[in-house]
Design an enzyme around this catalytic site. Structure first.
Site, PDB file in Angstrom:
ATOM      1  CE  LYS A   1      -3.121   2.689   3.010  1.00 43.80           C
ATOM      2  NZ  LYS A   1      -4.020   2.699   4.186  1.00 43.80           N
TER       3      LYS A   1
ATOM      4  CG  ASP B   1      -5.286   8.133   4.665  1.00 39.38           C
ATOM      5  OD1 ASP B   1      -6.217   8.775   4.131  1.00 39.38           O
ATOM      6  OD2 ASP B   1      -5.456   7.101   5.358  1.00 39.38           O
TER       7      ASP B   1
ATOM      8  CE  LYS C   1      -6.071   8.939   8.091  1.00 41.43           C
ATOM      9  NZ  LYS C   1      -6.706   7.881   8.876  1.00 41.43           N
TER      10      LYS C   1
ATOM     11  CG  ASP D   1      -1.832   5.458   4.821  1.00 40.19           C
ATOM     12  OD1 ASP D   1      -1.659   4.434   5.502  1.00 40.19           O
ATOM     13  OD2 ASP D   1      -2.918   5.756   4.285  1.00 40.19           O
TER      14      ASP D   1
ATOM     15  CG  ASP E   1      -9.528   7.782   6.898  1.00 38.93           C
ATOM     16  OD1 ASP E   1      -8.499   7.733   6.195  1.00 38.93           O
ATOM     17  OD2 ASP E   1      -9.515   7.967   8.132  1.00 38.93           O
TER      18      ASP E   1
ATOM     19  CD  GLU F   1      -6.598   5.463   2.533  1.00 38.74           C
ATOM     20  OE1 GLU F   1      -7.545   5.662   3.314  1.00 38.74           O
ATOM     21  OE2 GLU F   1      -5.463   5.105   2.896  1.00 38.74           O
TER      22      GLU F   1
ATOM     23  NE  ARG G   1     -10.703  -0.911   4.134  1.00 42.57           N
ATOM     24  CZ  ARG G   1     -11.267  -1.057   5.325  1.00 42.57           C
ATOM     25  NH1 ARG G   1     -12.474  -1.566   5.423  1.00 42.57           N
ATOM     26  NH2 ARG G   1     -10.637  -0.688   6.416  1.00 42.57           N
TER      27      ARG G   1
HETATM   28  N1  BES Z   1      -4.040   4.656   6.915  1.00 43.77           N
HETATM   29  C1  BES Z   1      -5.168   4.426   7.722  1.00 43.77           C
HETATM   30  C2  BES Z   1      -4.893   3.420   8.839  1.00 43.77           C
HETATM   31  C3  BES Z   1      -3.916   3.788   9.909  1.00 43.77           C
HETATM   32  C4  BES Z   1      -4.203   4.788  10.807  1.00 43.77           C
HETATM   33  C5  BES Z   1      -2.748   3.087  10.019  1.00 43.77           C
HETATM   34  C6  BES Z   1      -3.295   5.092  11.799  1.00 43.77           C
HETATM   35  C7  BES Z   1      -1.847   3.380  11.014  1.00 43.77           C
HETATM   36  C8  BES Z   1      -2.134   4.402  11.901  1.00 43.77           C
HETATM   37  C9  BES Z   1      -6.339   3.910   6.915  1.00 43.77           C
HETATM   38  O1  BES Z   1      -6.424   4.363   5.623  1.00 43.77           O
HETATM   39  C10 BES Z   1      -7.574   4.311   7.641  1.00 43.77           C
HETATM   40  O2  BES Z   1      -7.778   5.466   7.802  1.00 43.77           O
HETATM   41  N2  BES Z   1      -8.339   3.324   8.070  1.00 43.77           N
HETATM   42  C11 BES Z   1      -9.529   3.550   8.826  1.00 43.77           C
HETATM   43  C12 BES Z   1     -10.601   2.675   8.241  1.00 43.77           C
HETATM   44  C13 BES Z   1     -11.979   3.019   8.691  1.00 43.77           C
HETATM   45  C14 BES Z   1     -12.404   4.357   8.133  1.00 43.77           C
HETATM   46  C15 BES Z   1     -12.922   1.936   8.209  1.00 43.77           C
HETATM   47  C16 BES Z   1      -9.252   3.199  10.297  1.00 43.77           C
HETATM   48  O3  BES Z   1      -8.498   2.248  10.541  1.00 43.77           O
HETATM   49  O4  BES Z   1      -9.772   3.883  11.154  1.00 43.77           O
HETATM   50 ZN    ZN Z   2      -4.615   4.886   4.716  1.00 45.35          ZN
HETATM   51 ZN    ZN Z   3      -7.449   6.228   5.424  1.00 44.70          ZN
END
Ligand code: BES
Ligand code: ZN
Ligand code: ZN
Length: 485
Positions: A255, A260, A267, A278, A337, A339, A341
């Site tokens: 990824k 992000d 966020k 990210d 957010d 994104e 996946r």
């Molecule tokens: N990049 C983030 C995940 C992340 C956040 C990794 C903090 C490491 C530290 C990802 O894109 C994300 O924002 N995921 C969300 C998904 C949710 C919106 C379903 C999450 O994990 O909160």
């Molecule tokens: Zn992300």
């Molecule tokens: Zn995200």
């Protein structure tokens, strides 16, 4: 933009103001200390032997300069983490020498002599990796004297030192890529840097999917993630085909969200703070690729970086939007957010539909905050649809001090992705965020054997070899371990 930091241990030091002393470091195992195998001219005074116990460190002033002793006790309880996880001797040695870099630097000697006693080849390798990791800095050149390595009084074989330095450099490459800020590293500059890096390679070919090719390939998901950014998405395919490689290739996907912001589901300030990281999954696989290029591994490997920036403008994807993936699934956006996946899904589909179909696909991604919450900085959540593959990866991760823990692909949780308007939503209504994200990815893997690492990729710096806070290179040593045997 330099993406591969230089090797510090062998760098001719341009440092000024170094003292004309020799700093001698003695790294010994408890067994070597008992056997008093230390045959060096500097005899160790009795009182020191009494004072140094488990991984304790003592410094004295010898005739030529400072002497630093450190004893490694591999049996110490702090290295045992119950049934499945324990620190390997490699990683114990890595952290032991890494922890001495601060003291070595402080002495500012022209020459640094590092003496190992009682360490086997794995441990010598680990120690040299730890030193090199601890010497890495994002922007300043550390000044230190010339470094030599001795094992039981004899110079460490060049082949062993070179192997260790190649491992360390690939980890540091991953760390450095993560540390590069998003105003420098975006999908386009990243792609160009990778292309330039492998331009003269005889084993690694670079194939780029730019926005036009992504359009032609119907990669609707990764395109939707990047559609608000000034720099459009890319999928970079690194094709490793060394002479004499046989069999089906292994695919590795990372990824690479260069920033992000969360998109319209923006966020919070704190949540966005380190989101330059990210692209950590792509950094892991790119770090691994720099090792693989000159490794002599006789296997076919296809590496993919799924690069996009999750930005916000009038073109940004919205909650409720529906996009079609390369494999034909309609995905409703529940949260912009989620994104990662989306970007991975199209890259994974490209990987499994190549003419040379991979036998195994392994992906690395900073996919969920949930994985960080449950595992912290240094243990990775790993998911797999094949027990043999999972076990092999867990063994590689453990032996190489890059720990991971297998998590369940618990199917009932997939229900949370139900959409009333498309085949699936990109956000689950069910708890267990990292399990859900893995189940989403499973829809894009076909019948390929698959493992997914939900990494954190970042450290606040309490691991000795990672004194430079920031990118941690998580996953690189697992991949190296998986391929080197
Ligand atoms: N990049 C983030 C995940 C992340 C956040 C990794 C903090 C490491 C530290 C990802 O894109 C994300 O924002 N995921 C969300 C998904 C949710 C919106 C379903 C999450 O994990 O909160
Ligand atoms: Zn992300
Ligand atoms: Zn995200």
């Amino acid at each position: 933009m330099n993406i591969v930091p230089s090797i510090m241990a062998t760098k001719k030091s341009a440092a000024k103001n170094l003292r004309s002393t020799v700093t001698k470091v003695y790294l010994l195992t408890t067994e070597a200390l008992k056997d008093s195998k230390i045959t060096h001219s500097e005899s160790i005074p009795e009182w020191i032997i009494e004072r140094i116990g488990d991984e304790k460190e003592v410094s004295i002033l010898g005739s030529e300069g400072p002497i630093i002793f450190k004893v490694i006790d591999t049996q110490s309880q702090e290295h045992q983490h119950y049934n499945l996880i324990a620190d390997s001797n490699y990683s114990i040695a890595r952290e032991a020498l890494g922890s001495l870099v601060g003291s070595i630097k402080k002495e500012r000697s022209k020459k640094v002599e590092i003496n190992f006693f009682g360490l086997d080849e794995e441990m010598v390798t680990g120690a040299i990796v730890g030193l090199e990791l601890a010497l890495y800095r994002y922007n300043e050149e550390l000044s230190h004297g010339s470094i030599t390595f001795l094992d039981d009084g004899k110079k460490v074989k060049k082949s062993i030192a070179d192997k260790a330095l190649a491992i360390a450099q690939s980890i540091n490459t991953a760390r450095h890529l993560v540390n590069l800020p998003a105003n420098l590293l975006n999908p386009v500059t990243y792609t160009n840097a990778v292309k330039k890096h492998f331009a003269k390679s005889s084993t690694m070919k670079v194939v780029v999917y730019d926005e036009k090719k992504l359009e032609k390939e119907k990669c609707g998901l990764i395109l939707s993630v990047g559609q608000a950014a000034a720099n459009p998405p890319r999928i970079v395919h690194l094709k490793y085909r060394p002479a004499g490689a046989k069999g089906k290739p292994t695919a590795i996907v990372g990824k690479g969200i260069t920033f992000d912001s969360g998109g319209l589901n923006v966020k919070s300030g704190a949540g966005m703070g380190v989101m330059k990281k990210d692209m950590g999954g792509s950094a892991t696989v790119m770090g691994f690729a720099t090792w693989l290029e000159n490794s002599g591994v006789k296997k076919k490997v296809d590496i993919y970086l799924a690069l996009a920036e999750n930005a916000i403008n009038e073109h940004a994807s919205r909650p409720g939007d529906i996009y079609t993936s390369r494999n034909g699934l309609k995905v409703e956006i529940g949260n912009t957010d989620a994104e990662g996946r989306l970007a991975l899904a199209d890259a994974m589909d490209i990987a499994i539909t190549q003419k040379e179909k991979p036998e195994v696909l392994i992906d690395f991604a900073t996919l969920t905050g949930a994985a960080k919450v449950s595992m912290g900085d240094f243990v990775t959540s790993m998911f797999a649809n094949d027990d043999e593959l999972a076990d092999k990866l867990l063994r590689a991760s453990q032996a190489n001090g890059d720990l991971s823990w297998r998590m369940p692909l618990y199917r009932p949780y997939y229900k949370g992705f139900k959409s009333n308007f498309a085949d699936m939503n990109n956000m689950s209504k069910v708890k267990g965020g990292s399990i859900g994200a893995a189940l989403f990815l499973e829809k894009f893997i076909g019948d390929t054997k698959w493992a997914h690492f939900d990494i954190f990729g970042w450290t606040s710096g309490f691991r000795p070899s990672l004194v430079q806070q920031g990118g941690s290179g998580q996953g690189v040593e697992t991949l190296i371990g998986y391929f080197k045997n």
